[in-house]
Design a protein around this motif. Sequence first.
Motif, PDB file in Angstrom:
ATOM      1  N   ARG A  37       0.839  -1.191   0.000  1.00 55.61           N
ATOM      2  CA  ARG A  37       0.000   0.000   0.000  1.00 55.61           C
ATOM      3  C   ARG A  37       0.875   1.243   0.000  1.00 55.61           C
ATOM      4  O   ARG A  37       2.020   1.215   0.451  1.00 55.61           O
ATOM      5  CB  ARG A  37      -0.944   0.015   1.199  1.00 55.61           C
ATOM      6  CG  ARG A  37      -0.259   0.122   2.550  1.00 55.61           C
ATOM      7  CD  ARG A  37      -1.294  -0.046   3.661  1.00 55.61           C
ATOM      8  NE  ARG A  37      -0.672   0.052   4.987  1.00 55.61           N
ATOM      9  CZ  ARG A  37      -1.323  -0.187   6.119  1.00 55.61           C
ATOM     10  NH1 ARG A  37      -2.617  -0.542   6.087  1.00 55.61           N
ATOM     11  NH2 ARG A  37      -0.699  -0.079   7.264  1.00 55.61           N
ATOM     12  N   VAL A  47       2.225  -4.996   3.044  1.00 52.36           N
ATOM     13  CA  VAL A  47       1.105  -5.311   3.924  1.00 52.36           C
ATOM     14  C   VAL A  47       1.117  -6.798   4.269  1.00 52.36           C
ATOM     15  O   VAL A  47       1.112  -7.171   5.439  1.00 52.36           O
ATOM     16  CB  VAL A  47      -0.238  -4.931   3.265  1.00 52.36           C
ATOM     17  CG1 VAL A  47      -1.399  -5.364   4.145  1.00 52.36           C
ATOM     18  CG2 VAL A  47      -0.286  -3.442   2.985  1.00 52.36           C
ATOM     19  N   VAL A  63      -0.788  -4.732  10.666  1.00 54.87           N
ATOM     20  CA  VAL A  63      -2.052  -5.329  10.209  1.00 54.87           C
ATOM     21  C   VAL A  63      -2.299  -6.710  10.797  1.00 54.87           C
ATOM     22  O   VAL A  63      -3.354  -7.304  10.538  1.00 54.87           O
ATOM     23  CB  VAL A  63      -2.123  -5.400   8.666  1.00 54.87           C
ATOM     24  CG1 VAL A  63      -1.852  -4.032   8.049  1.00 54.87           C
ATOM     25  CG2 VAL A  63      -1.181  -6.456   8.109  1.00 54.87           C
ATOM     26  N   MET A  82      -9.743  -7.329   4.983  1.00 57.14           N
ATOM     27  CA  MET A  82      -9.302  -6.289   5.911  1.00 57.14           C
ATOM     28  C   MET A  82     -10.428  -5.986   6.880  1.00 57.14           C
ATOM     29  O   MET A  82     -11.500  -5.532   6.473  1.00 57.14           O
ATOM     30  CB  MET A  82      -8.900  -5.024   5.133  1.00 57.14           C
ATOM     31  CG  MET A  82      -7.871  -5.276   4.050  1.00 57.14           C
ATOM     32  SD  MET A  82      -7.312  -3.771   3.250  1.00 57.14           S
ATOM     33  CE  MET A  82      -8.820  -3.247   2.441  1.00 57.14           C
ATOM     34  N   LEU A  85     -10.797  -1.825  10.170  1.00 53.91           N
ATOM     35  CA  LEU A  85      -9.987  -0.846   9.451  1.00 53.91           C
ATOM     36  C   LEU A  85      -9.843   0.445  10.248  1.00 53.91           C
ATOM     37  O   LEU A  85     -10.751   0.865  10.979  1.00 53.91           O
ATOM     38  CB  LEU A  85     -10.602  -0.558   8.084  1.00 53.91           C
ATOM     39  CG  LEU A  85     -10.323  -1.642   7.037  1.00 53.91           C
ATOM     40  CD1 LEU A  85     -11.312  -1.555   5.900  1.00 53.91           C
ATOM     41  CD2 LEU A  85      -8.900  -1.525   6.525  1.00 53.91           C
ATOM     42  N   ASP A  89      -5.047   3.128   7.645  1.00 55.11           N
ATOM     43  CA  ASP A  89      -4.996   2.129   6.575  1.00 55.11           C
ATOM     44  C   ASP A  89      -5.331   2.746   5.218  1.00 55.11           C
ATOM     45  O   ASP A  89      -5.224   2.070   4.189  1.00 55.11           O
ATOM     46  CB  ASP A  89      -5.987   0.999   6.853  1.00 55.11           C
ATOM     47  CG  ASP A  89      -5.620   0.187   8.078  1.00 55.11           C
ATOM     48  OD1 ASP A  89      -6.534  -0.152   8.852  1.00 55.11           O
ATOM     49  OD2 ASP A  89      -4.420  -0.112   8.262  1.00 55.11           O
ATOM     50  N   TYR A  93      -3.876   0.389  -2.598  1.00 50.13           N
ATOM     51  CA  TYR A  93      -3.385  -0.959  -2.353  1.00 50.13           C
ATOM     52  C   TYR A  93      -3.051  -1.630  -3.692  1.00 50.13           C
ATOM     53  O   TYR A  93      -3.837  -1.565  -4.648  1.00 50.13           O
ATOM     54  CB  TYR A  93      -4.432  -1.781  -1.604  1.00 50.13           C
ATOM     55  CG  TYR A  93      -4.485  -1.436  -0.134  1.00 50.13           C
ATOM     56  CD1 TYR A  93      -5.000  -0.209   0.289  1.00 50.13           C
ATOM     57  CD2 TYR A  93      -4.009  -2.324   0.823  1.00 50.13           C
ATOM     58  CE1 TYR A  93      -5.034   0.125   1.636  1.00 50.13           C
ATOM     59  CE2 TYR A  93      -4.041  -2.007   2.168  1.00 50.13           C
ATOM     60  CZ  TYR A  93      -4.553  -0.782   2.572  1.00 50.13           C
ATOM     61  OH  TYR A  93      -4.589  -0.453   3.903  1.00 50.13           O
TER      62      TYR A  93
END
Length: 125
Positions: A37, A47, A63, A82, A85, A89, A93
Amino acid sequence: VQLQASGGGLVQAGGSLTLSCASSSGTFRGHFMGWFRQAPGKERELVAIIRLSANTKYYTDSVKGRFTVSRDDAENTVSLQMDNLKPEDTAVYYCAAKRYLITTWPTKASSYDYWGQGTLVTVSS
């Protein structure tokens, strides 16, 4: 090989999104798929990674416990689920594929051979 990332959008903090990455060839070639990301003004960061043959996974600390990377062999996609969140974040991505097998996790963006175009995730507070 072209990768297509999709599934981004706007979500409130605490919400969930699932990103998908599909390959133009119909199958994923290579040994690793990574999700990266990039937030505005920041460098691209790792990520998660999935090692396709072994189905093992790696997550960056920020994460862990919230994101899950997985593969769907029937759909020929790799997904990033995900949850919970956070505003931090928010980023574009990208999915990426690495062709060759190595013994360590390929955590650097420069290790990857193919990239998708990116999908924007925006998390509002």
